[in-house]
Design a protein around this motif. Structure first.
Motif, PDB file in Angstrom:
ATOM      1  N   THR A  59      38.780 -67.627 -70.893  1.00 55.80           N
ATOM      2  CA  THR A  59      37.518 -66.922 -71.140  1.00 55.80           C
ATOM      3  C   THR A  59      36.985 -66.239 -69.885  1.00 55.80           C
ATOM      4  O   THR A  59      36.126 -65.366 -69.973  1.00 55.80           O
ATOM      5  CB  THR A  59      36.437 -67.897 -71.655  1.00 55.80           C
ATOM      6  OG1 THR A  59      36.123 -68.852 -70.617  1.00 55.80           O
ATOM      7  CG2 THR A  59      36.924 -68.645 -72.884  1.00 55.80           C
ATOM      8  N   ASN A  60      37.479 -66.643 -68.738  1.00 56.59           N
ATOM      9  CA  ASN A  60      37.019 -66.073 -67.467  1.00 56.59           C
ATOM     10  C   ASN A  60      38.198 -66.064 -66.503  1.00 56.59           C
ATOM     11  O   ASN A  60      38.285 -66.892 -65.592  1.00 56.59           O
ATOM     12  CB  ASN A  60      35.856 -66.900 -66.904  1.00 56.59           C
ATOM     13  CG  ASN A  60      35.148 -66.207 -65.758  1.00 56.59           C
ATOM     14  OD1 ASN A  60      35.738 -65.392 -65.034  1.00 56.59           O
ATOM     15  ND2 ASN A  60      33.875 -66.530 -65.563  1.00 56.59           N
ATOM     16  N   PRO A  61      39.121 -65.119 -66.690  1.00 56.69           N
ATOM     17  CA  PRO A  61      40.369 -65.141 -65.923  1.00 56.69           C
ATOM     18  C   PRO A  61      40.193 -65.009 -64.416  1.00 56.69           C
ATOM     19  O   PRO A  61      40.969 -65.585 -63.657  1.00 56.69           O
ATOM     20  CB  PRO A  61      41.170 -63.965 -66.504  1.00 56.69           C
ATOM     21  CG  PRO A  61      40.185 -63.127 -67.243  1.00 56.69           C
ATOM     22  CD  PRO A  61      39.116 -64.043 -67.699  1.00 56.69           C
ATOM     23  N   GLU A  62      39.198 -64.288 -63.968  1.00 57.17           N
ATOM     24  CA  GLU A  62      39.001 -64.135 -62.519  1.00 57.17           C
ATOM     25  C   GLU A  62      38.566 -65.456 -61.891  1.00 57.17           C
ATOM     26  O   GLU A  62      39.066 -65.858 -60.840  1.00 57.17           O
ATOM     27  CB  GLU A  62      37.973 -63.034 -62.234  1.00 57.17           C
ATOM     28  CG  GLU A  62      38.503 -61.632 -62.460  1.00 57.17           C
ATOM     29  CD  GLU A  62      39.745 -61.344 -61.624  1.00 57.17           C
ATOM     30  OE1 GLU A  62      39.730 -61.644 -60.413  1.00 57.17           O
ATOM     31  OE2 GLU A  62      40.732 -60.827 -62.191  1.00 57.17           O
ATOM     32  N   PHE A  63      37.618 -66.119 -62.529  1.00 60.01           N
ATOM     33  CA  PHE A  63      37.181 -67.419 -62.023  1.00 60.01           C
ATOM     34  C   PHE A  63      38.316 -68.436 -62.164  1.00 60.01           C
ATOM     35  O   PHE A  63      38.502 -69.287 -61.283  1.00 60.01           O
ATOM     36  CB  PHE A  63      35.948 -67.897 -62.777  1.00 60.01           C
ATOM     37  CG  PHE A  63      35.455 -69.240 -62.316  1.00 60.01           C
ATOM     38  CD1 PHE A  63      34.837 -69.392 -61.085  1.00 60.01           C
ATOM     39  CD2 PHE A  63      35.629 -70.361 -63.114  1.00 60.01           C
ATOM     40  CE1 PHE A  63      34.388 -70.636 -60.654  1.00 60.01           C
ATOM     41  CE2 PHE A  63      35.185 -71.608 -62.692  1.00 60.01           C
ATOM     42  CZ  PHE A  63      34.562 -71.747 -61.455  1.00 60.01           C
ATOM     43  N   ALA A  64      39.071 -68.359 -63.246  1.00 59.17           N
ATOM     44  CA  ALA A  64      40.200 -69.272 -63.442  1.00 59.17           C
ATOM     45  C   ALA A  64      41.212 -69.129 -62.313  1.00 59.17           C
ATOM     46  O   ALA A  64      41.754 -70.125 -61.814  1.00 59.17           O
ATOM     47  CB  ALA A  64      40.865 -69.013 -64.793  1.00 59.17           C
ATOM     48  N   LYS A  65      41.454 -67.906 -61.900  1.00 63.21           N
ATOM     49  CA  LYS A  65      42.386 -67.664 -60.793  1.00 63.21           C
ATOM     50  C   LYS A  65      41.861 -68.278 -59.501  1.00 63.21           C
ATOM     51  O   LYS A  65      42.614 -68.909 -58.746  1.00 63.21           O
ATOM     52  CB  LYS A  65      42.614 -66.162 -60.621  1.00 63.21           C
ATOM     53  CG  LYS A  65      43.615 -65.808 -59.530  1.00 63.21           C
ATOM     54  CD  LYS A  65      43.818 -64.308 -59.448  1.00 63.21           C
ATOM     55  CE  LYS A  65      44.808 -63.947 -58.344  1.00 63.21           C
ATOM     56  NZ  LYS A  65      44.998 -62.469 -58.254  1.00 63.21           N
ATOM     57  N   GLU A  66      40.575 -68.111 -59.258  1.00 65.83           N
ATOM     58  CA  GLU A  66      39.945 -68.683 -58.058  1.00 65.83           C
ATOM     59  C   GLU A  66      40.038 -70.212 -58.088  1.00 65.83           C
ATOM     60  O   GLU A  66      40.385 -70.850 -57.081  1.00 65.83           O
ATOM     61  CB  GLU A  66      38.487 -68.247 -57.983  1.00 65.83           C
ATOM     62  CG  GLU A  66      37.757 -68.741 -56.739  1.00 65.83           C
ATOM     63  CD  GLU A  66      36.273 -68.403 -56.762  1.00 65.83           C
ATOM     64  OE1 GLU A  66      35.573 -68.791 -55.807  1.00 65.83           O
ATOM     65  OE2 GLU A  66      35.808 -67.779 -57.739  1.00 65.83           O
ATOM     66  N   LEU A  67      39.731 -70.781 -59.233  1.00 67.28           N
ATOM     67  CA  LEU A  67      39.799 -72.237 -59.379  1.00 67.28           C
ATOM     68  C   LEU A  67      41.227 -72.732 -59.237  1.00 67.28           C
ATOM     69  O   LEU A  67      41.489 -73.744 -58.553  1.00 67.28           O
ATOM     70  CB  LEU A  67      39.231 -72.646 -60.747  1.00 67.28           C
ATOM     71  CG  LEU A  67      39.367 -74.128 -61.125  1.00 67.28           C
ATOM     72  CD1 LEU A  67      38.706 -75.027 -60.088  1.00 67.28           C
ATOM     73  CD2 LEU A  67      38.783 -74.379 -62.524  1.00 67.28           C
ATOM     74  N   ALA A  68      42.164 -72.040 -59.858  1.00 66.23           N
ATOM     75  CA  ALA A  68      43.570 -72.443 -59.776  1.00 66.23           C
ATOM     76  C   ALA A  68      44.060 -72.428 -58.337  1.00 66.23           C
ATOM     77  O   ALA A  68      44.822 -73.325 -57.917  1.00 66.23           O
ATOM     78  CB  ALA A  68      44.433 -71.529 -60.642  1.00 66.23           C
ATOM     79  N   ASN A  69      43.647 -71.441 -57.557  1.00 63.00           N
ATOM     80  CA  ASN A  69      44.038 -71.378 -56.149  1.00 63.00           C
ATOM     81  C   ASN A  69      43.498 -72.582 -55.373  1.00 63.00           C
ATOM     82  O   ASN A  69      44.194 -73.163 -54.534  1.00 63.00           O
ATOM     83  CB  ASN A  69      43.538 -70.077 -55.511  1.00 63.00           C
ATOM     84  CG  ASN A  69      44.319 -68.866 -55.979  1.00 63.00           C
ATOM     85  OD1 ASN A  69      45.447 -68.984 -56.449  1.00 63.00           O
ATOM     86  ND2 ASN A  69      43.723 -67.689 -55.845  1.00 63.00           N
ATOM     87  N   PHE A  70      42.244 -72.948 -55.659  1.00 65.11           N
ATOM     88  CA  PHE A  70      41.677 -74.129 -55.011  1.00 65.11           C
ATOM     89  C   PHE A  70      42.459 -75.388 -55.381  1.00 65.11           C
ATOM     90  O   PHE A  70      42.744 -76.238 -54.525  1.00 65.11           O
ATOM     91  CB  PHE A  70      40.207 -74.318 -55.394  1.00 65.11           C
ATOM     92  CG  PHE A  70      39.695 -75.691 -55.080  1.00 65.11           C
ATOM     93  CD1 PHE A  70      39.492 -76.096 -53.760  1.00 65.11           C
ATOM     94  CD2 PHE A  70      39.451 -76.615 -56.094  1.00 65.11           C
ATOM     95  CE1 PHE A  70      39.054 -77.387 -53.464  1.00 65.11           C
ATOM     96  CE2 PHE A  70      39.011 -77.891 -55.810  1.00 65.11           C
ATOM     97  CZ  PHE A  70      38.810 -78.280 -54.489  1.00 65.11           C
ATOM     98  N   LEU A  71      42.812 -75.519 -56.647  1.00 65.02           N
ATOM     99  CA  LEU A  71      43.525 -76.718 -57.089  1.00 65.02           C
ATOM    100  C   LEU A  71      44.907 -76.819 -56.439  1.00 65.02           C
ATOM    101  O   LEU A  71      45.368 -77.918 -56.126  1.00 65.02           O
ATOM    102  CB  LEU A  71      43.642 -76.718 -58.615  1.00 65.02           C
ATOM    103  CG  LEU A  71      42.308 -76.889 -59.359  1.00 65.02           C
ATOM    104  CD1 LEU A  71      42.511 -76.735 -60.856  1.00 65.02           C
ATOM    105  CD2 LEU A  71      41.663 -78.230 -59.035  1.00 65.02           C
ATOM    106  N   VAL A  72      45.552 -75.682 -56.217  1.00 67.08           N
ATOM    107  CA  VAL A  72      46.843 -75.680 -55.515  1.00 67.08           C
ATOM    108  C   VAL A  72      46.661 -76.174 -54.079  1.00 67.08           C
ATOM    109  O   VAL A  72      47.408 -77.040 -53.599  1.00 67.08           O
ATOM    110  CB  VAL A  72      47.478 -74.278 -55.528  1.00 67.08           C
ATOM    111  CG1 VAL A  72      48.701 -74.235 -54.608  1.00 67.08           C
ATOM    112  CG2 VAL A  72      47.877 -73.880 -56.944  1.00 67.08           C
TER     113      VAL A  72
END
Length: 311
Positions: free
Chosen positions: A233-246
């Protein structure tokens, strides 16, 4: 076909200890509540993160039973404790897990082929165990890295999927192409693929992996839950969050599971950071571990605040 599935965010449970080295069940209970409050869809008890190779059979059986009893059916619980190479010892271990009342029992791939001899040995040993386990109890397969990482071949995977006995796989291939292929192979079979590698977590979810089952569920299962359920639902924020989780997952190299226990001690869930698996002195690394943990916590709270604001 067994319809019950284990999917979504499935933490690999830690085992807390008292100062005398025995299992701290008061801390286990607090940990269970923390997992549930932070969006976990199921729990994986008595796994490698639980230090199962360093627990006696009696401890493994009691730990699995305790988790099942205290979850009280709120979410599914699966359990393993499958650590032996001898088939008859394996039966004893898996039957202890069955007796715990767990919603599913997890077999470890390397113990089905201890010497890495191939498909014939794997399938022969698997069938031996299947004949001894209740045929109405959901099963899982786990590519546990210890004592060696025994990946499942495509042919073996299809045997598992077509057997009607297996509902999920904890994928430890750490390879997006492999996860994607496995998702396609098992599509429609009733067996799901749950990735355990943080580096590919978001991409694996987008490829059809049913959630996340890695060690960093011990820090922020709720962030993985948002990514899994709302990331699209929010791909830009998802990308930011995914980078943090990595980046956050790199903390594992600083002494897991002790660094996770340090986190839960800070939260008030654990009374000690004792571990049977980590043989080094974590305090010799404290100059590095504390700042790393601080950054993980800081980032976790940042993203929790952002998610709350979006709600």
């Amino acid at each position: 076909m067994i319809n019950k599935k284990i999917e979504g965010i499935v933490p690999v449970m830690l085992t807390p200890y008292k100062e005398d080295g025995s299992i701290d069940y008061a801390s286990v209970e607090r940990l269970i509540e923390w997992y549930i409050q932070n969006g976990s869809d199921a729990l994986f008890a008595v796994c490698q993160s639980s230090e199962m190779y360093f627990l006696s059979l009696k401890e493994r059986a009691e730990l699995a039973s305790f988790v099942v009893q205290h979850v009280q059916g709120r979410i599914p619980v699966v359990a393993s404790g499958h650590i032996s190479d001898d088939p008859y010892s394996q039966i004893q271990e898996l039957q202890a897990a069955v007796a715990s009342g767990a919603d599913g029992i997890v077999l470890v791939s390397n113990h089905l082929d201890p010497r890495n001899q191939g498909k014939e040995v794997f399938l022969h040993n698997l069938q031996f165990l299947l004949d001894k386990l209740p045929n109405d109890l959901p099963l899982g397969i786990y590519e546990c890295p210890a004592p060696y990482r025994r990946l499942i071949s495509d042919e073996e995977l299809m045997f598992l999927a077509n057997s009607g006995r297996f509902t999920f796989m904890k994928d430890v291939s750490c390879d997006l192409a492999t996860v994607t292929r496995r998702v396609k192979l098992t599509q429609g079979s009733g067996m799901v693929i749950n990735n355990a590698n943080a580096a590919i977590a978001w991409d694996a979810m987008k490829a059809g992996a049913k959630g996340f089952n890695g060690v960093n569920t011990n820090f922020h299962p709720d962030l993985y839950k948002w990514l899994y359920t709302k990331g699209n639902t929010n791909p830009e924020f998802a990308k930011e969050l995914a980078n943090f989780l990595v980046l956050s997952a790199l903390s594992e190299s600083y002494g897991y599971p002790v660094i996770a226990k340090m986190y839960h001690q800070r939260l008030g869930n654990f009374s000690t950071i004792k571990s049977r698996t980590y043989t080094g002195n974590i305090y010799e690394k404290v100059w590095a571990v504390e700042p790393i943990l601080d950054k993980v916590i800081e980032g976790t709270e940042y993203f929790r605040t952002k998610i709350k604001a979006m709600a």
